[in-house]
Every structure is written in C-alpha cells, then in structure tokens.
Design a protein around this motif. Structure first.
Motif, PDB file in Angstrom:
ATOM      1  N   PHE A   1       2.431  -8.934  -6.294  1.00 49.24           N
ATOM      2  CA  PHE A   1       3.629  -8.331  -5.719  1.00 49.24           C
ATOM      3  C   PHE A   1       3.261  -7.127  -4.852  1.00 49.24           C
ATOM      4  O   PHE A   1       3.848  -6.912  -3.787  1.00 49.24           O
ATOM      5  CB  PHE A   1       4.594  -7.909  -6.828  1.00 49.24           C
ATOM      6  CG  PHE A   1       5.527  -9.005  -7.272  1.00 49.24           C
ATOM      7  CD1 PHE A   1       6.444  -9.554  -6.398  1.00 49.24           C
ATOM      8  CD2 PHE A   1       5.501  -9.481  -8.573  1.00 49.24           C
ATOM      9  CE1 PHE A   1       7.308 -10.562  -6.797  1.00 49.24           C
ATOM     10  CE2 PHE A   1       6.355 -10.477  -8.987  1.00 49.24           C
ATOM     11  CZ  PHE A   1       7.269 -11.020  -8.099  1.00 49.24           C
ATOM     12  N   LEU A   2       2.296  -6.325  -5.311  1.00 45.95           N
ATOM     13  CA  LEU A   2       1.871  -5.156  -4.545  1.00 45.95           C
ATOM     14  C   LEU A   2       1.282  -5.562  -3.195  1.00 45.95           C
ATOM     15  O   LEU A   2       1.623  -4.986  -2.154  1.00 45.95           O
ATOM     16  CB  LEU A   2       0.841  -4.365  -5.350  1.00 45.95           C
ATOM     17  CG  LEU A   2       1.333  -3.293  -6.313  1.00 45.95           C
ATOM     18  CD1 LEU A   2       0.152  -2.717  -7.089  1.00 45.95           C
ATOM     19  CD2 LEU A   2       2.070  -2.198  -5.592  1.00 45.95           C
TER      20      LEU A   2
ATOM     21  N   ALA B   1      -5.239  -0.937   1.665  1.00 44.73           N
ATOM     22  CA  ALA B   1      -5.564  -1.569   0.386  1.00 44.73           C
ATOM     23  C   ALA B   1      -4.744  -0.889  -0.694  1.00 44.73           C
ATOM     24  O   ALA B   1      -4.365   0.286  -0.579  1.00 44.73           O
ATOM     25  CB  ALA B   1      -7.062  -1.460   0.077  1.00 44.73           C
ATOM     26  N   VAL B   2      -4.486  -1.619  -1.766  1.00 44.91           N
ATOM     27  CA  VAL B   2      -3.772  -1.080  -2.923  1.00 44.91           C
ATOM     28  C   VAL B   2      -4.363  -1.722  -4.167  1.00 44.91           C
ATOM     29  O   VAL B   2      -4.667  -2.918  -4.177  1.00 44.91           O
ATOM     30  CB  VAL B   2      -2.255  -1.351  -2.822  1.00 44.91           C
ATOM     31  CG1 VAL B   2      -1.946  -2.838  -2.806  1.00 44.91           C
ATOM     32  CG2 VAL B   2      -1.505  -0.659  -3.954  1.00 44.91           C
ATOM     33  N   ILE B   3      -4.587  -0.912  -5.200  1.00 46.06           N
ATOM     34  CA  ILE B   3      -5.124  -1.431  -6.455  1.00 46.06           C
ATOM     35  C   ILE B   3      -4.278  -0.903  -7.603  1.00 46.06           C
ATOM     36  O   ILE B   3      -3.597   0.115  -7.483  1.00 46.06           O
ATOM     37  CB  ILE B   3      -6.615  -1.048  -6.657  1.00 46.06           C
ATOM     38  CG1 ILE B   3      -6.800   0.466  -6.665  1.00 46.06           C
ATOM     39  CG2 ILE B   3      -7.489  -1.702  -5.597  1.00 46.06           C
ATOM     40  CD1 ILE B   3      -8.234   0.889  -6.935  1.00 46.06           C
ATOM     41  N   LEU B   4      -4.357  -1.607  -8.719  1.00 45.45           N
ATOM     42  CA  LEU B   4      -3.572  -1.289  -9.907  1.00 45.45           C
ATOM     43  C   LEU B   4      -4.496  -0.765 -10.993  1.00 45.45           C
ATOM     44  O   LEU B   4      -5.584  -1.295 -11.206  1.00 45.45           O
ATOM     45  CB  LEU B   4      -2.840  -2.549 -10.387  1.00 45.45           C
ATOM     46  CG  LEU B   4      -1.923  -2.420 -11.596  1.00 45.45           C
ATOM     47  CD1 LEU B   4      -0.703  -1.577 -11.262  1.00 45.45           C
ATOM     48  CD2 LEU B   4      -1.497  -3.804 -12.078  1.00 45.45           C
ATOM     49  N   ALA B   5      -4.064   0.282 -11.691  1.00 42.74           N
ATOM     50  CA  ALA B   5      -4.854   0.848 -12.791  1.00 42.74           C
ATOM     51  C   ALA B   5      -3.899   1.360 -13.861  1.00 42.74           C
ATOM     52  O   ALA B   5      -2.694   1.504 -13.634  1.00 42.74           O
ATOM     53  CB  ALA B   5      -5.758   1.974 -12.298  1.00 42.74           C
TER      54      ALA B   5
ATOM     55  N   LEU C   1       9.015  -3.137  -7.503  1.00 43.26           N
ATOM     56  CA  LEU C   1       7.842  -2.312  -7.758  1.00 43.26           C
ATOM     57  C   LEU C   1       8.184  -0.974  -8.399  1.00 43.26           C
ATOM     58  O   LEU C   1       7.298  -0.193  -8.698  1.00 43.26           O
ATOM     59  CB  LEU C   1       7.083  -2.066  -6.446  1.00 43.26           C
ATOM     60  CG  LEU C   1       6.567  -3.326  -5.743  1.00 43.26           C
ATOM     61  CD1 LEU C   1       5.882  -2.957  -4.448  1.00 43.26           C
ATOM     62  CD2 LEU C   1       5.621  -4.111  -6.642  1.00 43.26           C
ATOM     63  N   ARG C   2       9.464  -0.675  -8.607  1.00 48.17           N
ATOM     64  CA  ARG C   2       9.832   0.605  -9.213  1.00 48.17           C
ATOM     65  C   ARG C   2       9.502   0.628 -10.705  1.00 48.17           C
ATOM     66  O   ARG C   2       9.191   1.674 -11.263  1.00 48.17           O
ATOM     67  CB  ARG C   2      11.323   0.865  -9.018  1.00 48.17           C
ATOM     68  CG  ARG C   2      11.726   1.024  -7.553  1.00 48.17           C
ATOM     69  CD  ARG C   2      13.208   1.250  -7.424  1.00 48.17           C
ATOM     70  NE  ARG C   2      13.631   1.152  -6.035  1.00 48.17           N
ATOM     71  CZ  ARG C   2      14.897   1.193  -5.649  1.00 48.17           C
ATOM     72  NH1 ARG C   2      15.858   1.334  -6.552  1.00 48.17           N
ATOM     73  NH2 ARG C   2      15.205   1.089  -4.371  1.00 48.17           N
TER      74      ARG C   2
ATOM     75  N   GLY D   1      -6.066 -16.454  -2.950  1.00 46.91           N
ATOM     76  CA  GLY D   1      -6.337 -15.366  -2.011  1.00 46.91           C
ATOM     77  C   GLY D   1      -5.424 -15.337  -0.808  1.00 46.91           C
ATOM     78  O   GLY D   1      -5.777 -14.735   0.220  1.00 46.91           O
ATOM     79  N   VAL D   2      -4.237 -15.943  -0.915  1.00 47.52           N
ATOM     80  CA  VAL D   2      -3.338 -16.030   0.236  1.00 47.52           C
ATOM     81  C   VAL D   2      -2.875 -14.653   0.682  1.00 47.52           C
ATOM     82  O   VAL D   2      -2.909 -14.317   1.872  1.00 47.52           O
ATOM     83  CB  VAL D   2      -2.129 -16.927  -0.097  1.00 47.52           C
ATOM     84  CG1 VAL D   2      -1.075 -16.857   1.015  1.00 47.52           C
ATOM     85  CG2 VAL D   2      -2.584 -18.369  -0.291  1.00 47.52           C
ATOM     86  N   TRP D   3      -2.449 -13.825  -0.278  1.00 51.05           N
ATOM     87  CA  TRP D   3      -1.873 -12.526   0.097  1.00 51.05           C
ATOM     88  C   TRP D   3      -2.927 -11.611   0.699  1.00 51.05           C
ATOM     89  O   TRP D   3      -2.648 -10.885   1.667  1.00 51.05           O
ATOM     90  CB  TRP D   3      -1.235 -11.868  -1.122  1.00 51.05           C
ATOM     91  CG  TRP D   3      -0.338 -12.769  -1.889  1.00 51.05           C
ATOM     92  CD1 TRP D   3      -0.405 -13.056  -3.220  1.00 51.05           C
ATOM     93  CD2 TRP D   3       0.767 -13.541  -1.379  1.00 51.05           C
ATOM     94  NE1 TRP D   3       0.582 -13.942  -3.564  1.00 51.05           N
ATOM     95  CE2 TRP D   3       1.312 -14.260  -2.467  1.00 51.05           C
ATOM     96  CE3 TRP D   3       1.334 -13.685  -0.126  1.00 51.05           C
ATOM     97  CZ2 TRP D   3       2.408 -15.110  -2.324  1.00 51.05           C
ATOM     98  CZ3 TRP D   3       2.421 -14.542   0.026  1.00 51.05           C
ATOM     99  CH2 TRP D   3       2.939 -15.234  -1.059  1.00 51.05           C
TER     100      TRP D   3
END
Length: 268
Positions: free
Chosen positions: A251-252, A144-148, A237-238, A78-80
């Motif tokens: 990375f995000l 916040a940012v999430i991946l889907a 991230l591209r 949970g560092v990031w």
C-alpha cells in the motif's frame, strides 16, 4: 473500462498493464472467469480511501479478498516497485527531479492489529504501531519508503533508506541513485552514521541535537513533511490495519506511485 475510469486513469493504466504478470487459465475446468485486472486495481485504489481498505460488496470492484490476493501477488512480482521506477525515470527524463539534495524523515502510524514490523513507540506514548521512513528529492517526490517497527530509532533506518533508492534512468549516462546532500532532522544525529553516509560518496546535512528551531535546515526539509501529508490523505495509511508487513508495504509503495504520477501529470 466501464463506470470507473476516474479511479485509474488511462495514462496510469497504460504504464501498469505491461508490468502485470500473466496467468494462464487451465484448459480443463478453468473455473469462473477472473475479474479484469483494471477493475480489481480500481478496488485497490478505492481501498486507499477506505478506513479498513476493503471495497464493499456490490461496488463492481470484486470482493475484498479478490483485491487482497491480487495486491499480494502483484507485490510479490515487484509490480509496484517497477511502476515507481518507471514513473521516476519519466520525471528524471523531463528534468523534474532535484538531485541537489534529498530529504529523509519518518512518521508514526498507529497499528490497529499487532504484526511484524510493529512496536511501542516512545513518541506516541508507548502505543503499538509502525514507522514510515521516507526519502524524497528536493521537490518532495518520493524516491523510496520503508516500513519499520515503532520502537526502532530513526537513525538506524538512515542507511537502509538511502540504499532503497533504485537506480533511476531517464537521462544519458549511468542511472542515478544518490543526491548531492541528504538532509535530516536531529533524530538522525549520530557521528557514526555520518561517517557511513560519507562513505557512500555524499555529504550529509543533519541537524545537531539541541539546535534551536528555525536554524536554517528546515527551509529544505519541509518538502518531506508535505509528502507525508499527501500520504496521510490516503486514509488507508493513517492506521495500519494489516498484520502482514508486506501488504502494508505494498500500500505504501502504491501510494508513492500515485503521488509520483500526479506530479508527472502536473508537469505535463
């Protein structure tokens, strides 16, 4: 630090170092001495600008596998996420977070390899990829940012994205998580989700489908587009090169930390 202080500044390192997990070396057969954490972190930072995210041998950052393992371990610890919360708290304490509104949007990224949280995106001619779902404050600071998967409708990620905003400290009173008004484009237009957003104590401003461009909400929503440009400035991230979703999420989140730290430096 040596030859690479420009990659991870002293100010950023002072905030990261207390968050890193400590691993005790074995007394017997300790093996090769591990590379310093800051040196490996420089490799991760350099990987953001590398198309495949692996530092070249001989750069002084260690091998790509070393950077990958530390990135994985620190993400699991949970560092990031904690670093992002620390930076947001500092901005909040300085009064640099705009709580009058937040802005939600998504961006498609092509997936070079199949893996979890990928799918064919209708908006990208059916190409396999993922979506980055981002929420910012009124000034464009990533909250916040999430991946889907690329095949997930934007509106299905609205509530998870609102819930992903951490309690942000830095001011007197209860830590804050909600802006007064969340803004979103017509991709989030659905009455059911409007009701669920209102149930969280905020009033959404979501553009209706069929509304002509230039109707007014874009005056507030442009900041999230600018933040996506900042994210795309990090070449890593591209295109999504990782099969594992947690590594790409790491990375995000690290990218959001770098953007937030840059905004904190510009204020100071």
């Amino acid at each position: 630090m040596g030859a690479f202080p420009w990659i991870v500044s002293d100010e950023l390192w002072e905030r990261i170092e207390p968050l890193l997990p400590r691993k005790e070396r074995r007394f017997r057969y300790p093996g090769r001495k591990p590379l310093p954490d800051r040196q490996v972190l420089c490799g991760m930072r350099a990987a953001h600008g590398h198309p495949v995210g692996v530092p070249a041998q001989g750069t002084g950052f260690g091998s790509g596998m070393t950077c990958w393992r530390r990135l994985r371990d620190w993400n699991e610890a949970g560092v990031w996420q904690r670093l992002h919360e620390v930076l947001l708290a500092e901005l909040n304490a300085a009064g640099r977070l705009d709580w009058s509104r937040c802005v939600v949007d998504s961006s498609h990224t092509q997936g070079a390899r199949r893996g979890s949280h990928t799918g064919p995106s209708p908006g990208a001619r059916g190409r396999t990829g993922s979506k980055h779902h981002l929420i910012t404050d009124g000034r464009g600071t990533p909250l916040a940012v999430i991946l889907a998967g690329g095949n997930r409708n934007d509106v299905t990620q609205l509530l998870p994205l609102l819930d992903a905003v951490p309690p942000i400290q830095g001011r007197v009173g209860r830590p804050r998580r909600r802006a007064v008004t969340p803004y979103a484009d017509p991709g989030y237009d659905h009455d059911l989700f409007r009701k669920q957003v209102r149930a969280r104590g905020v009033v959404p401003a979501i553009a209706r489908r069929g509304t002509r461009r230039g109707s007014g909400l874009g005056v507030c929503r442009w900041v999230v587009e600018r933040t996506f440009v900042w994210l795309r400035g990090l070449r890593r991230l591209r295109v999504r090169w990782e099969r594992r979703a947690d590594i790409h999420q790491a990375f995000l989140t690290l990218a959001c930390c770098l953007i937030t730290h840059r905004q904190l430096k510009s204020f100071c």
